[in-house]
Scaffold this motif. Sequence first.
Motif, PDB file in Angstrom:
ATOM      1  N   THR A   1       0.831  -1.201   0.000  1.00 28.79           N
ATOM      2  CA  THR A   1       0.000   0.000   0.000  1.00 28.79           C
ATOM      3  C   THR A   1       0.867   1.253   0.000  1.00 28.79           C
ATOM      4  O   THR A   1       0.569   2.223  -0.703  1.00 28.79           O
ATOM      5  CB  THR A   1      -0.928   0.004   1.234  1.00 28.79           C
ATOM      6  N   TYR A   2       1.946   1.227   0.776  1.00 29.80           N
ATOM      7  CA  TYR A   2       2.856   2.369   0.804  1.00 29.80           C
ATOM      8  C   TYR A   2       3.432   2.625  -0.581  1.00 29.80           C
ATOM      9  O   TYR A   2       3.475   3.757  -1.052  1.00 29.80           O
ATOM     10  CB  TYR A   2       4.001   2.122   1.798  1.00 29.80           C
ATOM     11  N   TYR A   3       3.861   1.573  -1.276  1.00 30.35           N
ATOM     12  CA  TYR A   3       4.468   1.756  -2.591  1.00 30.35           C
ATOM     13  C   TYR A   3       3.440   2.153  -3.645  1.00 30.35           C
ATOM     14  O   TYR A   3       3.772   2.831  -4.608  1.00 30.35           O
ATOM     15  CB  TYR A   3       5.254   0.510  -3.005  1.00 30.35           C
ATOM     16  N   GLN A   4       2.191   1.753  -3.468  1.00 33.16           N
ATOM     17  CA  GLN A   4       1.149   2.224  -4.375  1.00 33.16           C
ATOM     18  C   GLN A   4       0.953   3.731  -4.214  1.00 33.16           C
ATOM     19  O   GLN A   4       0.863   4.465  -5.198  1.00 33.16           O
ATOM     20  CB  GLN A   4      -0.171   1.495  -4.105  1.00 33.16           C
ATOM     21  N   GLN A   5       0.905   4.186  -2.966  1.00 40.68           N
ATOM     22  CA  GLN A   5       0.757   5.615  -2.710  1.00 40.68           C
ATOM     23  C   GLN A   5       1.988   6.379  -3.196  1.00 40.68           C
ATOM     24  O   GLN A   5       1.875   7.445  -3.795  1.00 40.68           O
ATOM     25  CB  GLN A   5       0.544   5.870  -1.220  1.00 40.68           C
ATOM     26  N   ARG A   6       3.149   5.814  -2.947  1.00 40.66           N
ATOM     27  CA  ARG A   6       4.400   6.461  -3.367  1.00 40.66           C
ATOM     28  C   ARG A   6       4.462   6.572  -4.887  1.00 40.66           C
ATOM     29  O   ARG A   6       4.891   7.582  -5.432  1.00 40.66           O
ATOM     30  CB  ARG A   6       5.578   5.643  -2.825  1.00 40.66           C
ATOM     31  N   GLY A   7       4.028   5.524  -5.588  1.00 34.73           N
ATOM     32  CA  GLY A   7       4.021   5.555  -7.048  1.00 34.73           C
ATOM     33  C   GLY A   7       3.109   6.640  -7.592  1.00 34.73           C
ATOM     34  O   GLY A   7       3.472   7.359  -8.524  1.00 34.73           O
ATOM     35  N   ALA A   8       1.923   6.774  -6.999  1.00 38.44           N
ATOM     36  CA  ALA A   8       0.992   7.811  -7.443  1.00 38.44           C
ATOM     37  C   ALA A   8       1.563   9.204  -7.169  1.00 38.44           C
ATOM     38  O   ALA A   8       1.483  10.096  -8.024  1.00 38.44           O
ATOM     39  CB  ALA A   8      -0.350   7.641  -6.740  1.00 38.44           C
ATOM     40  N   GLU A   9       2.170   9.377  -5.995  1.00 39.23           N
ATOM     41  CA  GLU A   9       2.762  10.677  -5.667  1.00 39.23           C
ATOM     42  C   GLU A   9       3.918  11.011  -6.603  1.00 39.23           C
ATOM     43  O   GLU A   9       4.034  12.139  -7.087  1.00 39.23           O
ATOM     44  CB  GLU A   9       3.264  10.677  -4.223  1.00 39.23           C
ATOM     45  N   ASP A  10       4.772  10.025  -6.862  1.00 38.64           N
ATOM     46  CA  ASP A  10       5.904  10.255  -7.757  1.00 38.64           C
ATOM     47  C   ASP A  10       5.436  10.595  -9.174  1.00 38.64           C
ATOM     48  O   ASP A  10       5.999  11.467  -9.836  1.00 38.64           O
ATOM     49  CB  ASP A  10       6.827   9.036  -7.789  1.00 38.64           C
ATOM     50  N   ALA A  11       4.409   9.890  -9.634  1.00 31.75           N
ATOM     51  CA  ALA A  11       3.901  10.153 -10.983  1.00 31.75           C
ATOM     52  C   ALA A  11       3.334  11.567 -11.083  1.00 31.75           C
ATOM     53  O   ALA A  11       3.593  12.280 -12.062  1.00 31.75           O
ATOM     54  CB  ALA A  11       2.834   9.129 -11.352  1.00 31.75           C
ATOM     55  N   LYS A  12       2.589  11.996 -10.067  1.00 29.85           N
ATOM     56  CA  LYS A  12       2.039  13.352 -10.084  1.00 29.85           C
ATOM     57  C   LYS A  12       3.159  14.391 -10.071  1.00 29.85           C
ATOM     58  O   LYS A  12       3.074  15.408 -10.747  1.00 29.85           O
ATOM     59  CB  LYS A  12       1.106  13.550  -8.897  1.00 29.85           C
ATOM     60  N   PHE A  13       4.211  14.109  -9.306  1.00 32.79           N
ATOM     61  CA  PHE A  13       5.340  15.031  -9.270  1.00 32.79           C
ATOM     62  C   PHE A  13       6.036  15.078 -10.621  1.00 32.79           C
ATOM     63  O   PHE A  13       6.404  16.149 -11.106  1.00 32.79           O
ATOM     64  CB  PHE A  13       6.334  14.625  -8.175  1.00 32.79           C
ATOM     65  N   GLU A  14       6.216  13.919 -11.257  1.00 31.58           N
ATOM     66  CA  GLU A  14       6.863  13.868 -12.568  1.00 31.58           C
ATOM     67  C   GLU A  14       6.051  14.631 -13.602  1.00 31.58           C
ATOM     68  O   GLU A  14       6.611  15.302 -14.476  1.00 31.58           O
ATOM     69  CB  GLU A  14       7.030  12.416 -13.023  1.00 31.58           C
TER      70      GLU A  14
END
Length: 147
Positions: free
Chosen positions: A33-46
């Motif tokens: 779950t942490y990595y799913q949230q991290r992936g979404a946050e990273d994608a939005k930042f990118e």
Amino acid sequence: MKTIKTILALFFLGTIGTVQAQENNVQAETKITYYQQRGAEDAKFELAFTAKTKAEEKAFWKEQKAYEKELKERNRKAYRAYIASKKDVYASHHYSCDTHCHHSDAFYSHARFYYYQYNQPNYQRTPSNTSVKTQIGVRAPSVRLGL
């Protein structure tokens, strides 16, 4: 009496093993779950990232790829969750963003990995080649006589 002690000992050890396995499952699900949230946050930042120089942009994308590679080597399940989450964000961005988004060429080359329709630069949703090619052949009729 020995059999009762043995059975109780086995029961006790089995219970401890089961509890630890459940705790490990909860920890693994929490990591996913942490990595799913991290992936979404990273994608939005990118998607929102704009570099001031080409060197800064190159360093940014290099760091992103290094992080993903290291995550893949360390924990495959977390990597798959992370990438799937990023793919979802990139796909939703693709449909909401058109010519008003100004992304760099480096963005498109990296975004291609997350969402296949980024192969078309600048969100061209129509094919670049609009001509239709057809082949028409005309033959003379053949007549055969058999004896």
